[in-house]
Structures are given as C-alpha cells and as structure tokens.
Scaffold this motif. Structure first.
Motif, PDB file in Angstrom:
ATOM      1  N   PRO A 155       0.812  -1.223   0.000  1.00 43.81           N
ATOM      2  CA  PRO A 155       0.000   0.000   0.000  1.00 43.81           C
ATOM      3  C   PRO A 155       0.846   1.275   0.000  1.00 43.81           C
ATOM      4  O   PRO A 155       0.419   2.300  -0.543  1.00 43.81           O
ATOM      5  N   ILE A 156       2.032   1.209   0.604  1.00 43.93           N
ATOM      6  CA  ILE A 156       2.919   2.380   0.622  1.00 43.93           C
ATOM      7  C   ILE A 156       3.361   2.718  -0.791  1.00 43.93           C
ATOM      8  O   ILE A 156       3.424   3.890  -1.181  1.00 43.93           O
ATOM      9  N   ASP A 158       1.687   2.124  -3.528  1.00 44.56           N
ATOM     10  CA  ASP A 158       0.541   2.695  -4.244  1.00 44.56           C
ATOM     11  C   ASP A 158       0.377   4.178  -3.926  1.00 44.56           C
ATOM     12  O   ASP A 158       0.049   4.983  -4.809  1.00 44.56           O
ATOM     13  N   TYR A 159       0.607   4.535  -2.667  1.00 42.20           N
ATOM     14  CA  TYR A 159       0.479   5.941  -2.285  1.00 42.20           C
ATOM     15  C   TYR A 159       1.586   6.781  -2.926  1.00 42.20           C
ATOM     16  O   TYR A 159       1.332   7.858  -3.470  1.00 42.20           O
ATOM     17  N   THR A 162       1.192   7.861  -6.578  1.00 43.08           N
ATOM     18  CA  THR A 162       0.321   9.003  -6.901  1.00 43.08           C
ATOM     19  C   THR A 162       1.068  10.330  -6.812  1.00 43.08           C
ATOM     20  O   THR A 162       0.551  11.364  -7.261  1.00 43.08           O
ATOM     21  N   LYS A 163       2.290  10.305  -6.254  1.00 44.83           N
ATOM     22  CA  LYS A 163       3.074  11.540  -6.077  1.00 44.83           C
ATOM     23  C   LYS A 163       4.229  11.637  -7.066  1.00 44.83           C
ATOM     24  O   LYS A 163       4.973  12.611  -7.069  1.00 44.83           O
ATOM     25  N   GLU A 251      -4.546   3.789   4.260  1.00 44.04           N
ATOM     26  CA  GLU A 251      -4.796   3.638   2.818  1.00 44.04           C
ATOM     27  C   GLU A 251      -6.265   3.885   2.503  1.00 44.04           C
ATOM     28  O   GLU A 251      -6.593   4.570   1.529  1.00 44.04           O
ATOM     29  N   TYR A 254      -7.019   7.780   2.902  1.00 40.89           N
ATOM     30  CA  TYR A 254      -6.355   8.731   2.011  1.00 40.89           C
ATOM     31  C   TYR A 254      -6.321   8.312   0.537  1.00 40.89           C
ATOM     32  O   TYR A 254      -5.975   9.103  -0.320  1.00 40.89           O
ATOM     33  N   ILE A 255      -6.644   7.053   0.239  1.00 38.53           N
ATOM     34  CA  ILE A 255      -6.610   6.616  -1.163  1.00 38.53           C
ATOM     35  C   ILE A 255      -8.002   6.243  -1.650  1.00 38.53           C
ATOM     36  O   ILE A 255      -8.523   6.839  -2.586  1.00 38.53           O
TER      37      ILE A 255
END
Length: 265
Positions: A155-156, A158-159, A162-163, A251, A254-255
């Motif tokens: 999950p980290i 995936d976050y 997005t950046k 996750e 925020y996602i």
C-alpha cells in the motif's frame, strides 16, 4: 463492459501478463538468489569454517538477503513502477470512464503481485534447500511472514505512485528505498554481531522499518532461536498484523475515499 463479478480476475490476468512482459525485472529477481546460491556453494566446498558458523553465514546473509530483495521487489519496486507507468500513460483516465471499480482494480493488481511474490519465495527456498548447510526450512512460517510484509509495504508503494510523475523517477525511488530498508537492517545486525557496543537504541528506531518484523522473525526462525525482538514468534506476528492494519486504515482514508473512480461508472 466488464462483468463486476469478474473485474478482479480480469485485472489479475492482465497484471500478470504485463508483469511477465517486463521480463528484465523477473530475470533480475531470479538471478540474485542464483548468484547467492552459487556463492554459498563455493563457500561450502572451500571454507574451513565450523559447520555451525557456515550455516549461520548462509542463513543470515545469503538466504535472508535473497528473500528481502525479492519481497521488496514484488511488494514495492515493481508495483510502484507499474502504477506510475499507468498514470504516466494516462491509462487511469481511460479506466475511470469504465465500470471498473477502483477497489477491484487495486485488489486484482495486488493479488497478481502477491502471486509473483509467493512463487519467488518458494523458488528461493527450493534453491537454498539444495545446499548441505540448509536443512528443515520452515516453509509455512516464511510464507506467512512474507505475505504479512507484502500487506505492509505494497500500500505504501501505491500511495507514493500518486506523487511521482515519471517511470524513471519511480525506478530511482524504488531502488533507493529498497536499499535503505535492507541495509539499515542488515548492517545493524552485522555490527551488533561483531561489536560489543549496545545497539538497542538503534533497534528501537528500526521498529518503524516496515521490513523489521520480517527480518527479525526470519533470522530467529532460520537460526532456530527464540530471541525474537518482541519476545516470541507470535508477538512478532502480532506486531506485523498491527502494522498492516494501521497501513490499511491510512490507505482507506487517504486513497480509496479520495479516488476519482472508486465507484466505477
């Protein structure tokens, strides 16, 4: 239009095909444990070390490092690159116009990475089991902690995806992050073994490393010791499950809740 009941499996199949297409990464992941096994074999046949010391060297350095690199590759680096590539090519905008739910997309992609990870772990175990110094490998325990590590790290990635704007940057960040996570653990372990200094304060800081639970559990399992950082294997598992739960909650907040196509069309 994709049948909503089959969306996860369609994404899973597509993701596996795309992962196999990037065969350079797969070959790199396979080549590293093979190289370590060859090195271990050479050490076995030419070293004058005590059998117990030789076994400790192979388990704690070559075997564990092969698993560490594989887990970080399939849980972090490769998923990060794949998702950034989707965003860079604006494929996510195309998907947002379909009936594909964001949750099903993430689930299918994650299941694909998880399958690749488990194949890699079994491959590494099979390779090292051919060595004389490696015997009675606890396969189920290693698979368990490997899968828990996946749910902490993936999950980290995936976050972070997005950046990031380019695949090149994703490759650089993925490689750098993997090296930092690995060497912060292996170097601390090596220095604490060779030195008489107390590294307990550093270990307290390393608890935030998402690979800490896996690395500590793996070393104790392979060395057949009970000197787990949290007191026992069960306590280490509890720490990893708690870590994964916290990551999942973050996750979700925020996602998933902020995804532009979380509900499909």
């Amino acid at each position: 239009m994709i049948n909503k009941n089959k969306q996860v499996f369609v994404v899973l199949r597509f993701h596996l095909i795309e992962s196999l297409r990037n065969y350079q990464i797969l070959l790199t992941n396979i080549a590293l444990p093979i190289l370590f096994v060859i090195t271990s074999l050479l050490v076995e046949n030419n070293s004058q070390m005590d059998p117990s010391e030789l076994s400790l060297l192979i388990h704690s350095q070559f075997f564990s490092t092969s698993l560490l690199f594989g887990i970080l590759s399939y849980s972090f680096s490769q998923p990060l690159q794949n998702l950034v590539e989707i965003i860079e090519e604006q494929s996510d905008l195309v998907l947002s116009q379909t009936d594909l739910k964001y949750f099903n997309f993430i689930l299918g992609k994650r299941l694909g990475d998880l399958l690749l990870l488990n194949f890699h772990v079994l491959f590494v175990i099979l390779l090292f089991s051919s060595l004389k110094s490696v015997s009675d490998v606890p396969v189920l325990k290693i698979l368990l902690i490997s899968n828990l590590s996946f749910f902490i790290i993936n999950p980290i990635s995936d976050y972070i995806a997005t950046k990031i704007k380019t695949v090149k940057m994703a490759n650089n960040i993925g490689t750098l992050a993997a090296l930092l996570l690995i060497f912060s653990l292996t170097f601390t372990n090596m220095f604490s073994t060779l030195s008489t200094n107390n590294f307990s304060m550093i270990e307290k800081i390393l608890v935030i490393n998402p690979m800490f639970g896996f690395y500590d559990s793996l070393n104790m399992i392979l060395q057949e010791k009970e000197d787990f950082y949290f007191g026992s294997f069960v306590n280490n598992l509890t720490y990893m499950i708690l870590y994964a739960t916290i990551i999942f909650v973050i996750e979700y907040i925020y996602i998933y809740r902020k995804a532009g196509w979380s509900n499909g069309k």
